[in-house]
Design a protein around this motif. Structure first.
Motif, mmCIF file in Angstrom:
data_model
loop_
_atom_site.group_PDB
_atom_site.id
_atom_site.type_symbol
_atom_site.label_atom_id
_atom_site.label_comp_id
_atom_site.label_asym_id
_atom_site.label_seq_id
_atom_site.Cartn_x
_atom_site.Cartn_y
_atom_site.Cartn_z
ATOM 1 N N GLN A 1 0.152 -1.105 0.210
ATOM 2 C CA GLN A 1 -0.012 -0.190 -0.278
ATOM 3 C C GLN A 1 0.454 1.482 0.289
ATOM 4 O O GLN A 1 0.851 2.167 -0.093
ATOM 5 C CB GLN A 1 -1.335 -0.242 1.649
ATOM 6 N N LEU A 2 2.190 1.069 0.885
ATOM 7 C CA LEU A 2 3.001 2.661 0.981
ATOM 8 C C LEU A 2 3.606 2.734 -0.770
ATOM 9 O O LEU A 2 4.167 3.596 -1.173
ATOM 10 C CB LEU A 2 3.856 2.294 2.473
ATOM 11 N N LEU A 3 3.718 2.112 -0.972
ATOM 12 C CA LEU A 3 4.193 1.312 -2.514
ATOM 13 C C LEU A 3 3.707 2.080 -3.297
ATOM 14 O O LEU A 3 4.086 3.205 -4.104
ATOM 15 C CB LEU A 3 4.424 -0.130 -2.678
ATOM 16 N N LYS A 4 2.353 2.142 -3.336
ATOM 17 C CA LYS A 4 1.653 3.286 -4.150
ATOM 18 C C LYS A 4 2.201 4.344 -4.185
ATOM 19 O O LYS A 4 1.652 5.234 -4.938
ATOM 20 C CB LYS A 4 0.670 2.248 -4.402
ATOM 21 N N GLU A 5 1.388 4.504 -2.657
ATOM 22 C CA GLU A 5 1.336 5.826 -2.418
ATOM 23 C C GLU A 5 2.772 6.824 -2.686
ATOM 24 O O GLU A 5 2.720 7.717 -3.593
ATOM 25 C CB GLU A 5 1.824 6.392 -0.824
ATOM 26 N N VAL A 6 4.062 6.100 -2.258
ATOM 27 C CA VAL A 6 5.128 6.460 -2.859
ATOM 28 C C VAL A 6 5.546 6.920 -4.905
ATOM 29 O O VAL A 6 5.790 7.769 -4.649
ATOM 30 C CB VAL A 6 5.910 5.504 -2.260
ATOM 31 N N ASN A 7 4.483 6.043 -4.868
ATOM 32 C CA ASN A 7 5.295 5.864 -5.971
ATOM 33 C C ASN A 7 4.555 7.379 -7.072
ATOM 34 O O ASN A 7 4.559 7.553 -8.056
ATOM 35 C CB ASN A 7 4.779 5.001 -7.007
ATOM 36 N N GLY A 8 3.549 7.731 -6.249
ATOM 37 C CA GLY A 8 2.119 8.339 -6.785
ATOM 38 C C GLY A 8 2.548 10.110 -6.500
ATOM 39 O O GLY A 8 1.322 10.840 -6.624
ATOM 40 N N LEU A 9 3.081 9.827 -5.576
ATOM 41 C CA LEU A 9 3.358 11.577 -4.817
ATOM 42 C C LEU A 9 3.922 12.358 -5.876
ATOM 43 O O LEU A 9 4.559 12.594 -6.800
ATOM 44 C CB LEU A 9 4.833 11.285 -3.835
ATOM 45 N N THR A 10 3.348 13.937 -5.338
ATOM 46 C CA THR A 10 2.960 14.795 -5.870
ATOM 47 C C THR A 10 3.720 15.864 -5.397
ATOM 48 O O THR A 10 2.989 16.119 -3.818
ATOM 49 C CB THR A 10 2.239 15.283 -7.358
ATOM 50 N N ALA A 11 4.119 17.539 -5.250
ATOM 51 C CA ALA A 11 4.574 18.131 -5.129
ATOM 52 C C ALA A 11 5.022 19.721 -5.441
ATOM 53 O O ALA A 11 5.602 18.909 -7.171
ATOM 54 C CB ALA A 11 5.645 17.780 -3.456
#
Length: 345
Positions: free
Chosen positions: A8-18
Protein backbone atom coordinates in the motif's frame (compact mmCIF):
# COMPACT_ATOMS: atom_id res chain seq x y z
CA UNK A 1 -0.49 -7.93 7.17
CA UNK A 2 2.87 -6.17 7.06
CA UNK A 3 3.39 -7.13 3.40
CA UNK A 4 0.00 -5.62 2.58
CA UNK A 5 0.96 -2.42 4.35
CA UNK A 6 4.25 -2.27 2.42
CA UNK A 7 2.44 -2.72 -0.92
CA UNK A 8 0.00 0.00 0.00
CA UNK A 9 2.83 2.42 0.88
CA UNK A 10 4.65 1.56 -2.35
CA UNK A 11 1.60 2.67 -4.35
CA UNK A 12 1.41 5.88 -2.32
CA UNK A 13 5.11 6.63 -2.79
CA UNK A 14 5.05 6.03 -6.53
CA UNK A 15 2.17 8.49 -6.85
CA UNK A 16 3.68 11.28 -4.75
CA UNK A 17 3.42 14.84 -6.12
CA UNK A 18 4.47 18.22 -4.73
CA UNK A 19 4.48 21.78 -6.04
CA UNK A 20 6.92 23.51 -3.66
CA UNK A 21 9.70 22.92 -1.15
CA UNK A 22 7.40 22.91 1.88
CA UNK A 23 5.27 20.11 0.44
CA UNK A 24 8.36 18.04 -0.41
CA UNK A 25 9.69 18.43 3.13
CA UNK A 26 6.31 17.38 4.53
CA UNK A 27 6.47 14.20 2.40
CA UNK A 28 9.99 13.47 3.62
CA UNK A 29 8.88 13.80 7.23
CA UNK A 30 5.81 11.62 6.65
CA UNK A 31 7.70 8.70 5.14
CA UNK A 32 11.40 8.92 6.06
CA UNK A 33 11.68 10.72 9.40
CA UNK A 34 12.26 8.96 12.74
CA UNK A 35 8.52 9.03 13.34
CA UNK A 36 7.57 8.34 9.72
CA UNK A 37 5.64 5.51 8.13
CA UNK A 38 8.70 3.48 7.05
CA UNK A 39 10.37 3.75 10.45
CA UNK A 40 7.16 2.43 12.01
CA UNK A 41 7.34 -0.57 9.68
CA UNK A 42 10.87 -1.28 10.81
CA UNK A 43 9.66 -1.27 14.41
CA UNK A 44 7.00 -3.87 13.50
CA UNK A 45 9.64 -5.98 11.73
CA UNK A 46 10.71 -7.56 15.03
CA UNK A 47 7.30 -9.29 15.25
CA UNK A 48 7.60 -10.96 11.83
CA UNK A 49 7.98 -14.75 11.82
CA UNK A 50 11.55 -15.96 11.24
CA UNK A 51 10.75 -17.64 7.94
CA UNK A 52 9.30 -14.38 6.55
CA UNK A 53 11.96 -11.95 7.78
CA UNK A 54 14.09 -12.16 4.63
CA UNK A 55 11.21 -11.44 2.24
CA UNK A 56 9.73 -8.71 4.44
CA UNK A 57 13.14 -7.09 4.98
CA UNK A 58 13.77 -6.91 1.24
CA UNK A 59 10.35 -5.31 0.70
CA UNK A 60 10.98 -2.67 3.40
CA UNK A 61 14.34 -1.81 1.85
CA UNK A 62 12.70 -1.56 -1.55
CA UNK A 63 10.04 0.77 -0.12
CA UNK A 64 12.63 2.98 1.58
CA UNK A 65 14.75 3.19 -1.57
CA UNK A 66 11.72 4.01 -3.71
CA UNK A 67 10.61 6.74 -1.30
CA UNK A 68 14.07 8.33 -1.26
CA UNK A 69 14.32 8.26 -5.06
CA UNK A 70 10.81 9.67 -5.53
CA UNK A 71 11.34 12.53 -3.06
CA UNK A 72 14.74 13.37 -4.57
CA UNK A 73 13.17 13.38 -8.03
CA UNK A 74 10.45 15.75 -6.85
CA UNK A 75 13.11 18.03 -5.33
CA UNK A 76 15.15 18.09 -8.57
CA UNK A 77 12.01 18.77 -10.60
CA UNK A 78 11.04 21.57 -8.26
CA UNK A 79 14.50 23.18 -8.41
CA UNK A 80 14.69 22.99 -12.21
CA UNK A 81 11.31 24.69 -12.57
CA UNK A 82 12.19 27.43 -10.07
CA UNK A 83 9.17 26.71 -7.87
CA UNK A 84 11.27 25.57 -4.89
CA UNK A 85 11.85 29.05 -3.59
CA UNK A 86 10.49 29.47 -0.08
CA UNK A 87 6.96 30.79 0.15
CA UNK A 88 7.81 32.48 3.45
CA UNK A 89 7.81 36.26 3.37
CA UNK A 90 11.03 37.12 5.21
CA UNK A 91 10.13 40.82 5.19
CA UNK A 92 6.97 40.21 7.20
CA UNK A 93 6.88 41.46 10.80
CA UNK A 94 7.63 38.65 13.22
CA UNK A 95 4.83 37.14 15.24
CA UNK A 96 4.70 38.66 18.74
CA UNK A 97 6.25 36.40 21.38
CA UNK A 98 4.73 36.48 24.85
CA UNK A 99 7.43 37.33 27.34
CA UNK A 100 7.45 35.61 30.70
CA UNK A 101 7.42 37.32 34.06
CA UNK A 102 9.17 36.75 37.33
CA UNK A 103 7.16 34.86 39.92
CA UNK A 104 5.76 37.14 42.65
CA UNK A 105 7.67 35.16 45.30
CA UNK A 106 10.90 35.71 43.37
CA UNK A 107 10.13 39.42 43.10
CA UNK A 108 9.55 39.72 46.87
CA UNK A 109 12.54 37.53 47.77
CA UNK A 110 14.84 39.62 45.59
CA UNK A 111 13.52 42.81 47.16
CA UNK A 112 14.10 41.46 50.69
CA UNK A 113 17.63 40.35 49.74
CA UNK A 114 18.36 43.75 48.22
CA UNK A 115 17.24 45.62 51.36
CA UNK A 116 19.34 43.53 53.74
CA UNK A 117 22.31 43.44 51.35
CA UNK A 118 22.44 47.24 51.58
CA UNK A 119 22.66 46.82 55.37
CA UNK A 120 25.69 44.55 55.09
CA UNK A 121 24.10 41.09 55.11
CA UNK A 122 25.47 38.40 52.80
CA UNK A 123 23.64 35.41 51.32
CA UNK A 124 23.98 31.92 52.79
CA UNK A 125 22.44 28.70 51.52
CA UNK A 126 22.07 25.11 52.70
CA UNK A 127 20.43 21.78 51.81
CA UNK A 128 16.66 21.31 51.88
CA UNK A 129 17.06 17.64 52.92
CA UNK A 130 18.66 18.08 56.33
CA UNK A 131 19.51 16.22 59.52
CA UNK A 132 17.88 16.68 62.90
CA UNK A 133 21.17 17.93 64.35
CA UNK A 134 21.11 21.18 62.35
CA UNK A 135 17.34 21.67 62.11
CA UNK A 136 16.47 21.05 65.76
CA UNK A 137 19.28 20.02 68.13
CA UNK A 138 21.65 22.92 67.47
CA UNK A 139 18.67 25.27 67.49
CA UNK A 140 17.98 24.36 71.15
CA UNK A 141 14.87 22.22 70.53
CA UNK A 142 14.28 19.72 73.31
CA UNK A 143 14.29 16.02 72.37
CA UNK A 144 10.52 15.83 73.03
CA UNK A 145 9.65 19.17 71.41
CA UNK A 146 6.34 18.96 69.44
CA UNK A 147 8.02 20.35 66.30
CA UNK A 148 9.94 17.06 65.96
CA UNK A 149 6.68 15.14 65.80
CA UNK A 150 5.47 13.56 62.56
CA UNK A 151 2.48 15.91 62.64
CA UNK A 152 4.76 18.87 61.89
CA UNK A 153 7.82 17.46 60.13
CA UNK A 154 8.38 15.44 56.96
CA UNK A 155 10.87 12.74 57.95
CA UNK A 156 12.91 10.95 55.28
CA UNK A 157 14.32 8.45 57.77
CA UNK A 158 14.19 8.14 61.56
CA UNK A 159 16.54 6.70 64.17
CA UNK A 160 14.65 6.05 67.43
CA UNK A 161 17.89 5.51 69.35
CA UNK A 162 19.47 8.80 68.27
CA UNK A 163 17.18 11.58 67.03
CA UNK A 164 20.15 13.69 65.93
CA UNK A 165 20.61 11.21 63.05
CA UNK A 166 17.07 11.69 61.73
CA UNK A 167 16.90 12.89 58.11
CA UNK A 168 14.07 15.26 57.21
CA UNK A 169 12.89 18.07 54.98
CA UNK A 170 13.92 21.25 56.77
CA UNK A 171 11.05 22.98 58.51
CA UNK A 172 12.88 26.32 58.70
CA UNK A 173 16.04 27.84 57.24
CA UNK A 174 17.58 28.12 60.71
CA UNK A 175 19.55 25.01 59.75
CA UNK A 176 21.56 27.25 57.40
CA UNK A 177 22.41 29.49 60.36
CA UNK A 178 23.62 26.46 62.32
CA UNK A 179 25.86 25.32 59.47
CA UNK A 180 27.37 28.79 59.07
CA UNK A 181 27.96 29.25 62.81
CA UNK A 182 29.71 25.89 63.22
CA UNK A 183 32.15 26.73 60.41
CA UNK A 184 32.61 30.49 60.85
CA UNK A 185 33.68 32.59 63.79
CA UNK A 186 32.04 36.00 64.34
CA UNK A 187 31.42 38.55 63.08
CA UNK A 188 28.62 36.82 61.13
CA UNK A 189 25.97 38.78 59.24
CA UNK A 190 23.89 36.62 56.88
CA UNK A 191 20.43 36.16 55.42
CA UNK A 192 19.18 32.71 54.45
CA UNK A 193 16.39 32.59 51.85
CA UNK A 194 14.95 29.22 50.87
CA UNK A 195 12.07 26.76 50.69
CA UNK A 196 10.89 24.94 53.81
CA UNK A 197 8.42 22.12 54.44
CA UNK A 198 5.85 21.40 57.15
CA UNK A 199 3.25 18.69 57.40
CA UNK A 200 0.17 20.89 57.21
CA UNK A 201 -3.12 20.69 55.35
CA UNK A 202 -3.15 22.79 52.17
CA UNK A 203 -5.68 25.61 52.46
CA UNK A 204 -6.03 29.22 51.36
CA UNK A 205 -3.99 30.23 54.45
CA UNK A 206 -1.49 27.34 54.79
CA UNK A 207 0.64 25.08 52.62
CA UNK A 208 2.93 22.08 53.07
CA UNK A 209 5.81 24.05 51.57
CA UNK A 210 6.55 27.74 51.62
CA UNK A 211 9.51 30.14 51.56
CA UNK A 212 11.39 31.91 54.31
CA UNK A 213 14.10 34.50 54.67
CA UNK A 214 15.98 34.33 57.97
CA UNK A 215 18.67 36.70 59.17
CA UNK A 216 21.49 36.33 61.69
CA UNK A 217 23.98 38.81 63.11
CA UNK A 218 26.59 37.78 65.68
CA UNK A 219 29.37 39.97 67.03
CA UNK A 220 30.55 41.55 70.26
CA UNK A 221 28.07 43.83 72.05
CA UNK A 222 25.11 43.17 69.74
CA UNK A 223 21.91 44.32 71.45
CA UNK A 224 18.14 44.15 71.03
CA UNK A 225 18.28 47.83 70.05
CA UNK A 226 20.37 46.88 67.01
CA UNK A 227 17.75 44.31 66.05
CA UNK A 228 14.90 46.80 66.39
CA UNK A 229 16.66 49.40 64.24
CA UNK A 230 17.41 46.88 61.46
CA UNK A 231 13.81 45.66 61.40
CA UNK A 232 12.42 49.20 61.40
CA UNK A 233 14.66 50.05 58.44
CA UNK A 234 13.52 46.92 56.62
CA UNK A 235 9.81 47.63 57.25
CA UNK A 236 10.07 51.19 55.93
CA UNK A 237 12.05 50.11 52.88
CA UNK A 238 9.57 47.35 52.06
CA UNK A 239 6.23 48.93 52.96
CA UNK A 240 6.83 52.69 52.92
CA UNK A 241 8.52 55.44 54.89
CA UNK A 242 5.48 56.01 57.15
CA UNK A 243 5.45 52.40 58.42
CA UNK A 244 5.72 51.89 62.17
CA UNK A 245 6.58 48.66 63.97
CA UNK A 246 5.83 47.13 67.34
CA UNK A 247 7.46 44.15 69.07
CA UNK A 248 5.37 41.79 71.20
CA UNK A 249 6.95 39.27 73.62
CA UNK A 250 6.88 35.71 72.29
CA UNK A 251 8.75 32.40 72.61
CA UNK A 252 11.10 30.57 70.26
CA UNK A 253 13.53 27.86 71.42
CA UNK A 254 16.47 29.45 69.61
CA UNK A 255 16.10 33.06 70.82
CA UNK A 256 15.85 34.68 74.27
CA UNK A 257 14.26 37.15 74.63
CA UNK A 258 11.94 36.54 71.68
CA UNK A 259 9.40 38.76 69.96
CA UNK A 260 6.93 38.91 67.12
CA UNK A 261 6.94 42.03 65.00
CA UNK A 262 3.89 43.82 63.64
CA UNK A 263 3.79 46.66 61.17
CA UNK A 264 1.21 49.41 61.06
CA UNK A 265 -1.50 48.56 58.56
CA UNK A 266 -0.62 50.39 55.34
CA UNK A 267 -4.20 50.06 54.06
CA UNK A 268 -5.92 51.98 56.83
CA UNK A 269 -2.86 53.83 58.16
CA UNK A 270 -3.21 52.13 61.54
CA UNK A 271 -6.78 53.29 62.14
CA UNK A 272 -8.29 49.80 61.84
CA UNK A 273 -9.88 47.93 58.93
CA UNK A 274 -10.95 44.45 57.87
CA UNK A 275 -7.47 43.62 56.60
CA UNK A 276 -5.82 44.18 59.99
CA UNK A 277 -8.88 42.89 61.86
CA UNK A 278 -9.47 46.44 63.14
CA UNK A 279 -6.32 46.41 65.26
CA UNK A 280 -4.24 48.71 63.09
CA UNK A 281 -1.39 46.18 63.08
CA UNK A 282 -0.33 43.23 60.90
CA UNK A 283 2.15 40.56 62.02
CA UNK A 284 5.03 39.87 59.59
CA UNK A 285 7.92 38.11 61.37
CA UNK A 286 9.48 36.60 64.48
CA UNK A 287 12.78 37.65 66.01
CA UNK A 288 14.94 37.75 69.12
CA UNK A 289 18.41 37.55 70.60
CA UNK A 290 20.22 34.30 69.77
CA UNK A 291 19.95 31.91 72.71
CA UNK A 292 23.31 31.29 74.44
CA UNK A 293 22.71 27.54 74.11
CA UNK A 294 22.56 27.92 70.32
CA UNK A 295 25.87 29.77 70.28
CA UNK A 296 27.56 27.14 72.46
CA UNK A 297 26.17 24.20 70.46
CA UNK A 298 27.59 25.79 67.31
CA UNK A 299 31.04 26.41 68.80
CA UNK A 300 30.73 30.16 69.57
CA UNK A 301 31.60 31.51 73.01
CA UNK A 302 28.38 33.00 74.38
CA UNK A 303 30.32 34.94 77.03
CA UNK A 304 32.13 36.91 74.34
CA UNK A 305 29.57 37.17 71.56
CA UNK A 306 25.89 38.00 71.32
CA UNK A 307 23.60 38.15 68.33
CA UNK A 308 20.11 38.51 66.98
CA UNK A 309 18.06 36.48 64.52
CA UNK A 310 14.81 37.02 62.65
CA UNK A 311 12.69 35.08 60.19
CA UNK A 312 9.82 35.93 57.88
CA UNK A 313 7.62 34.07 55.42
CA UNK A 314 8.00 35.31 51.85
CA UNK A 315 4.39 34.38 51.06
CA UNK A 316 3.27 36.49 54.01
CA UNK A 317 5.14 39.54 52.72
CA UNK A 318 3.83 38.92 49.18
CA UNK A 319 0.29 38.70 50.55
CA UNK A 320 0.67 42.06 52.23
CA UNK A 321 2.25 43.78 49.23
CA UNK A 322 -0.08 42.39 46.57
CA UNK A 323 -3.24 41.49 48.57
CA UNK A 324 -3.20 37.84 47.48
CA UNK A 325 -5.90 36.09 49.47
CA UNK A 326 -5.11 32.44 48.61
CA UNK A 327 -1.65 30.93 49.22
CA UNK A 328 -2.33 28.17 46.70
CA UNK A 329 -2.13 30.67 43.84
CA UNK A 330 1.63 30.95 44.36
CA UNK A 331 2.23 27.30 43.44
CA UNK A 332 -0.44 26.63 40.78
CA UNK A 333 1.42 28.33 37.87
CA UNK A 334 -1.75 29.91 36.55
CA UNK A 335 -0.46 32.25 33.84
CA UNK A 336 -3.41 34.61 34.33
CA UNK A 337 -2.31 35.15 37.93
CA UNK A 338 1.38 35.49 37.02
CA UNK A 339 0.68 38.09 34.32
CA UNK A 340 -0.63 40.42 37.03
CA UNK A 341 2.98 40.90 38.17
CA UNK A 342 4.52 41.91 34.83
CA UNK A 343 4.76 45.53 35.92
CA UNK A 344 6.59 44.54 39.11
CA UNK A 345 9.58 43.03 37.27
Amino acid sequence: MILEKIEQLLKEVNGLTASNAEEIEALRLKYLSKKGEITALMADFRNVAAEQKKAVGMKINELKQTAMERINALREQCESSGSCESTLDLTRTAYPIDLGTRHPLSIVTNEIIDIFSRMGFTLADGPEVEDDLHVFTKMNFAADHPARDMQDTFFVSQHPDDVTKNILLRSHTSSVQARVMEKTQPPIRIICPGRVYRNEAITARAHCFFHQVEGLYIDKNVSFTDLKQVLLTFAREMFGADTDIRLRPSYFPFTEPSAEMDISCFICGGEGCGFCKHTGWVEILGCGMVHPNVLEKCGIDSKVYTGYAFGMGVERIANLKYSVSDLRLFSENDTRFLREFEAAN
